[in-house]
Design a protein around this motif. Structure first.
Motif, mmCIF file in Angstrom:
data_model
loop_
_atom_site.group_PDB
_atom_site.id
_atom_site.type_symbol
_atom_site.label_atom_id
_atom_site.label_comp_id
_atom_site.label_asym_id
_atom_site.label_seq_id
_atom_site.Cartn_x
_atom_site.Cartn_y
_atom_site.Cartn_z
ATOM 1 N N ALA A 186 0.830 -1.205 0.000
ATOM 2 C CA ALA A 186 0.000 0.000 0.000
ATOM 3 C C ALA A 186 0.864 1.254 0.000
ATOM 4 C CB ALA A 186 -0.929 -0.006 1.212
ATOM 5 N N GLU A 187 1.879 1.258 0.836
ATOM 6 C CA GLU A 187 2.773 2.418 0.890
ATOM 7 C C GLU A 187 3.502 2.595 -0.437
ATOM 8 O OE1 GLU A 187 6.484 4.130 3.596
ATOM 9 O OE2 GLU A 187 5.375 2.359 4.224
ATOM 10 N N ALA A 188 3.926 1.490 -1.015
ATOM 11 C CA ALA A 188 4.647 1.552 -2.285
ATOM 12 C C ALA A 188 3.752 2.080 -3.400
ATOM 13 C CB ALA A 188 5.189 0.173 -2.657
ATOM 14 N N GLU A 189 2.484 1.679 -3.382
ATOM 15 C CA GLU A 189 1.565 2.141 -4.433
ATOM 16 C C GLU A 189 1.325 3.631 -4.325
ATOM 17 O OE1 GLU A 189 -1.256 2.206 -7.610
ATOM 18 O OE2 GLU A 189 0.541 1.073 -7.087
ATOM 19 N N TYR A 190 1.138 4.121 -3.104
ATOM 20 C CA TYR A 190 0.930 5.559 -2.919
ATOM 21 C C TYR A 190 2.148 6.352 -3.391
ATOM 22 C CZ TYR A 190 0.402 10.088 -0.699
ATOM 23 O OH TYR A 190 0.326 11.434 -0.478
ATOM 24 N N ASP A 191 3.330 5.905 -2.959
ATOM 25 C CA ASP A 191 4.556 6.588 -3.368
ATOM 26 C C ASP A 191 4.748 6.515 -4.879
ATOM 27 O OD1 ASP A 191 5.223 7.384 -0.829
ATOM 28 O OD2 ASP A 191 6.583 5.716 -0.441
ATOM 29 N N ARG A 192 4.392 5.381 -5.466
ATOM 30 C CA ARG A 192 4.546 5.225 -6.914
ATOM 31 C C ARG A 192 3.695 6.235 -7.669
ATOM 32 N NH1 ARG A 192 2.154 3.235 -11.319
ATOM 33 N NH2 ARG A 192 0.250 2.739 -10.164
ATOM 34 N N LEU A 193 2.466 6.417 -7.233
ATOM 35 C CA LEU A 193 1.564 7.348 -7.913
ATOM 36 C C LEU A 193 2.067 8.788 -7.797
ATOM 37 C CD1 LEU A 193 -1.836 5.795 -6.794
ATOM 38 C CD2 LEU A 193 -0.890 5.804 -9.115
ATOM 39 N N ARG A 194 2.515 9.162 -6.604
ATOM 40 C CA ARG A 194 3.025 10.530 -6.437
ATOM 41 C C ARG A 194 4.328 10.720 -7.231
ATOM 42 N NH1 ARG A 194 -1.196 13.653 -4.951
ATOM 43 N NH2 ARG A 194 -1.849 13.361 -2.785
ATOM 44 N N ALA A 225 7.275 12.962 -11.977
ATOM 45 C CA ALA A 225 7.997 12.744 -13.225
ATOM 46 C C ALA A 225 7.287 13.438 -14.381
ATOM 47 C CB ALA A 225 8.126 11.246 -13.502
ATOM 48 N N GLU A 226 5.961 13.330 -14.407
ATOM 49 C CA GLU A 226 5.200 14.001 -15.461
ATOM 50 C C GLU A 226 5.313 15.520 -15.337
ATOM 51 O OE1 GLU A 226 3.876 12.735 -18.046
ATOM 52 O OE2 GLU A 226 3.934 10.613 -17.537
ATOM 53 N N ALA A 227 5.376 16.011 -14.103
ATOM 54 C CA ALA A 227 5.528 17.452 -13.892
ATOM 55 C C ALA A 227 6.865 17.941 -14.448
ATOM 56 C CB ALA A 227 5.414 17.790 -12.407
ATOM 57 N N LYS A 234 -10.538 18.455 -10.406
ATOM 58 C CA LYS A 234 -10.313 19.867 -10.712
ATOM 59 C C LYS A 234 -8.880 20.284 -10.502
ATOM 60 C CE LYS A 234 -13.261 21.445 -7.759
ATOM 61 N NZ LYS A 234 -14.074 22.406 -6.985
ATOM 62 N N LEU A 235 -8.098 19.421 -9.878
ATOM 63 C CA LEU A 235 -6.735 19.798 -9.538
ATOM 64 C C LEU A 235 -5.805 19.552 -10.695
ATOM 65 C CD1 LEU A 235 -6.706 18.298 -5.977
ATOM 66 C CD2 LEU A 235 -7.035 20.668 -6.615
ATOM 67 N N GLY A 236 -5.042 20.546 -11.070
ATOM 68 C CA GLY A 236 -4.123 20.384 -12.169
ATOM 69 C C GLY A 236 -2.686 20.473 -11.729
ATOM 70 N N ASP A 237 -2.288 21.589 -11.177
ATOM 71 C CA ASP A 237 -0.895 21.803 -10.810
ATOM 72 C C ASP A 237 -0.561 21.102 -9.523
ATOM 73 O OD1 ASP A 237 -0.475 23.371 -12.991
ATOM 74 O OD2 ASP A 237 -1.029 25.221 -11.970
ATOM 75 N N CYS A 238 0.712 20.723 -9.391
ATOM 76 C CA CYS A 238 1.199 20.160 -8.134
ATOM 77 C C CYS A 238 1.138 21.221 -7.053
ATOM 78 C CB CYS A 238 2.635 19.665 -8.287
ATOM 79 S SG CYS A 238 2.794 18.278 -9.422
ATOM 80 N N TYR A 273 -2.382 11.085 -12.229
ATOM 81 C CA TYR A 273 -1.647 10.351 -11.196
ATOM 82 C C TYR A 273 -1.916 10.930 -9.811
ATOM 83 C CZ TYR A 273 1.121 7.496 -14.433
ATOM 84 O OH TYR A 273 1.529 6.578 -15.370
ATOM 85 N N ASN A 274 -1.945 12.262 -9.716
ATOM 86 C CA ASN A 274 -2.230 12.878 -8.419
ATOM 87 C C ASN A 274 -3.655 12.575 -7.970
ATOM 88 O OD1 ASN A 274 0.155 14.101 -7.512
ATOM 89 N ND2 ASN A 274 -0.117 15.851 -8.870
ATOM 90 N N LYS A 275 -4.594 12.557 -8.907
ATOM 91 C CA LYS A 275 -5.973 12.227 -8.570
ATOM 92 C C LYS A 275 -6.054 10.810 -8.006
ATOM 93 C CE LYS A 275 -9.063 10.918 -11.671
ATOM 94 N NZ LYS A 275 -9.769 9.744 -11.067
ATOM 95 N N ARG A 276 -5.385 9.896 -8.663
ATOM 96 C CA ARG A 276 -5.412 8.505 -8.215
ATOM 97 C C ARG A 276 -4.748 8.357 -6.842
ATOM 98 N NH1 ARG A 276 -2.866 5.369 -13.172
ATOM 99 N NH2 ARG A 276 -2.825 3.678 -11.613
ATOM 100 N N ALA A 277 -3.655 9.099 -6.627
ATOM 101 C CA ALA A 277 -2.980 9.038 -5.323
ATOM 102 C C ALA A 277 -3.866 9.610 -4.226
ATOM 103 C CB ALA A 277 -1.658 9.809 -5.384
#
Length: 244
Positions: free
Chosen positions: A21-29, A34-36, A236-240, A75-79
């Protein structure tokens, strides 16, 4: 310009998570970060191409940057959804509590607004908002708490920091915020205490036949509805943004 993000790691969870679970959260963020970076690189190169007179290349790079921005937001939405469900699962957090651990500031703001509206529509009298103590942020500065307080002021709601400095009590009825004696927000049985919560719990029991099973079912249904609201909010969230 996007604000650099701080790695949250295990501090994003309100419990001891499974390693997966921790790894999945970190992976998404991490994927979002990386995309940013790719987005910023494309936009920088697009600007330079435009300044050099290559309009076609500038447009192509700009479009590529927008694609990276869209993937970053996804990715941020999923995280955000993932950590919210982990920390607010029925039976893990009380029904009158919302845990914002692991959320970015803008994510937390939208989640809280949606949660408050939902609670008010369903006759809930108060809400415990867990914001953390800033132990996992730079210089141990709380970033979620000031934004939560701002949201309460904008909505005309009284609030007060509880005995646990990482938790805020919000009166959803417009009166003075008087937190009950300090209790465990992760105990689902505490939700009927203080601030009119006992009447709310009693009302729930009458409506659902007074059985614990029905109360648990209602909590699970509430979690599903709230989860949908959260999903809508984080789209609605776009920017980090800044983390707690």
């Amino acid at each position: 310009m996007a604000i650099p993000l701080t790695r949250l790691g295990g501090g994003a969870f309100n419990h001891s998570p499974a390693q997966e679970a921790e790894a999945e959260y970190d992976r998404l963020r991490d994927q979002a970060r990386a995309e940013a970076r790719e987005r910023n690189d494309c936009f920088d190169r697009s600007r330079r191409a435009y300044e050099s007179g290559d309009g076609a290349q500038a447009k192509a790079l700009s479009n590529e940057g927008k694609e990276h921005a869209a993937r970053m937001a996804e990715y941020n939405k999923r995280a955000s959804e993932y950590i919210f469900r982990e920390n607010n699962a029925p039976g893990r957090t009380a029904a009158d509590t919302v845990d914002l651990h692991g959320q970015f500031v803008e994510e937390a703001e939208d989640i809280l607004e949606q949660r408050i509206r939902y609670a008010q529509q369903h006759g809930q009298t108060h809400l415990h908002v867990i914001v953390g103590k800033g132990n996992h942020s730079a210089n141990h500065v709380q970033k979620l708490k000031p934004r939560v307080e701002q949201v309460c002021r904008e909505l005309g709601l009284q609030y007060r920091t509880e005995e646990n400095a990482g938790r805020i009590y919000v009166n959803l009825q417009g009166g003075e915020a008087v937190p009950p004696p300090d209790q465990d927000p992760y105990d689902p049985q505490h939700s009927g205490s203080g601030g009119g919560g006992g009447h709310h719990q009693q009302g729930q029991q009458q409506h659902h036949g007074g059985t614990g099973g029905h109360h648990q079912q209602q909590q699970e249904e509430d979690g599903d509805v709230i989860g949908k609201l959260i999903s809508k909010a984080v789209r609605k969230l776009g920017d980090c943004c800044v983390v707690m």
